[in-house]
Design a protein around this motif. Structure first.
Motif, PDB file in Angstrom:
ATOM      1  N   SER A  77      36.008 -70.023 -54.973  1.00  0.00           N
ATOM      2  CA  SER A  77      35.865 -70.544 -53.565  1.00  0.00           C
ATOM      3  C   SER A  77      34.507 -70.347 -53.207  1.00  0.00           C
ATOM      4  O   SER A  77      33.976 -71.074 -52.359  1.00  0.00           O
ATOM      5  N   LYS A 129      31.126 -76.550 -56.991  1.00  0.00           N
ATOM      6  CA  LYS A 129      32.156 -77.647 -56.058  1.00  0.00           C
ATOM      7  C   LYS A 129      31.250 -79.100 -55.809  1.00  0.00           C
ATOM      8  O   LYS A 129      31.926 -80.058 -56.230  1.00  0.00           O
ATOM      9  N   GLU A 167      32.476 -82.469 -57.385  1.00  0.00           N
ATOM     10  CA  GLU A 167      32.804 -83.529 -56.474  1.00  0.00           C
ATOM     11  C   GLU A 167      31.846 -84.800 -56.759  1.00  0.00           C
ATOM     12  O   GLU A 167      32.536 -86.021 -56.585  1.00  0.00           O
ATOM     13  N   GLN A 199      38.357 -83.825 -56.992  1.00  0.00           N
ATOM     14  CA  GLN A 199      38.918 -83.525 -55.499  1.00  0.00           C
ATOM     15  C   GLN A 199      39.571 -82.166 -55.436  1.00  0.00           C
ATOM     16  O   GLN A 199      40.113 -81.752 -56.317  1.00  0.00           O
ATOM     17  N   ASP A 200      39.288 -81.727 -54.403  1.00  0.00           N
ATOM     18  CA  ASP A 200      40.001 -80.159 -53.874  1.00  0.00           C
ATOM     19  C   ASP A 200      41.542 -80.531 -53.674  1.00  0.00           C
ATOM     20  O   ASP A 200      41.917 -81.381 -52.783  1.00  0.00           O
ATOM     21  N   THR A 201      42.300 -80.054 -54.606  1.00  0.00           N
ATOM     22  CA  THR A 201      43.701 -80.467 -54.438  1.00  0.00           C
ATOM     23  C   THR A 201      44.509 -79.755 -53.218  1.00  0.00           C
ATOM     24  O   THR A 201      45.673 -79.835 -53.226  1.00  0.00           O
ATOM     25  N   LYS A 202      43.876 -78.674 -52.707  1.00  0.00           N
ATOM     26  CA  LYS A 202      44.260 -78.011 -51.654  1.00  0.00           C
ATOM     27  C   LYS A 202      45.274 -77.232 -52.256  1.00  0.00           C
ATOM     28  O   LYS A 202      46.502 -76.928 -51.468  1.00  0.00           O
ATOM     29  N   THR A 203      45.426 -76.536 -53.300  1.00  0.00           N
ATOM     30  CA  THR A 203      46.658 -75.804 -53.726  1.00  0.00           C
ATOM     31  C   THR A 203      46.150 -74.243 -53.985  1.00  0.00           C
ATOM     32  O   THR A 203      44.933 -74.110 -53.974  1.00  0.00           O
ATOM     33  N   THR A 204      47.093 -73.381 -54.361  1.00  0.00           N
ATOM     34  CA  THR A 204      46.644 -72.040 -54.678  1.00  0.00           C
ATOM     35  C   THR A 204      47.077 -72.007 -55.926  1.00  0.00           C
ATOM     36  O   THR A 204      48.003 -72.260 -56.357  1.00  0.00           O
TER      37      THR A 204
END
Length: 145
Positions: A115, A121, A125, A130-135
């Motif tokens: 992070s 990042k 990009e 793309q950031d998948t917004k998962t953990t």
């Protein structure tokens, strides 16, 4: 600055181990809790993964560990020699990893970025990731064997 067209990309060989682990340390992708030699050996165990190396004038300048789990492709240890960064070699290694997966019928590639690593990042990009917004959850289930 190196020309990515001069980069010769191939699978890792036994005699590359020292040069690859040195590159990983210099590029900052090796972590103290991961044994690079063990990770390389594990990636080379079967047909589902490999370590790709990019050589310039006979020396390893870049790497990408790539594999698939039967559903998705993954890439790790994307590294470029510090003095050669920002010259297209990382982009070439990512393209080679994508090609490796595509040849096996894998249509989705994923990767993990810490992070706090804004530079990585930005790099991914620019390549369309793309950031998948998962953990991502993790559990160590076996001591390093």
């Amino acid at each position: 600055m190196a020309d990515e067209a001069e980069l010769q990309i191939r699978d890792i060989r036994d005699d590359d181990l020292g040069e690859v682990t040195r590159l990983w340390r210099e590029a900052g992708v090796a972590r103290p809790w991961n044994d690079p030699a063990a990770d390389i050996a594990f990636a080379r165990k079967g047909p589902h993964s490999t370590v790709l190396v990019g050589a310039l004038d006979g020396s390893i300048a870049a790497t990408a560990m790539v594999g698939e789990d039967g559903h998705r492709g993954w890439v790790y240890y994307v590294a470029v020699a510090p003095d050669l960064q920002r010259g297209g070699l990382g982009r070439a290694m990512m393209a080679a990893a994508e090609d490796w997966l595509r040849a096996r019928g894998v249509w989705k590639m994923q990767l993990l970025v810490r992070s706090d690593n804004a530079q990585a990042k930005g790099f991914y990009e620019q390549l369309g990731y793309q950031d998948t917004k998962t953990t991502c959850f993790q559990k160590v289930i076996a001591a390093g064997e």
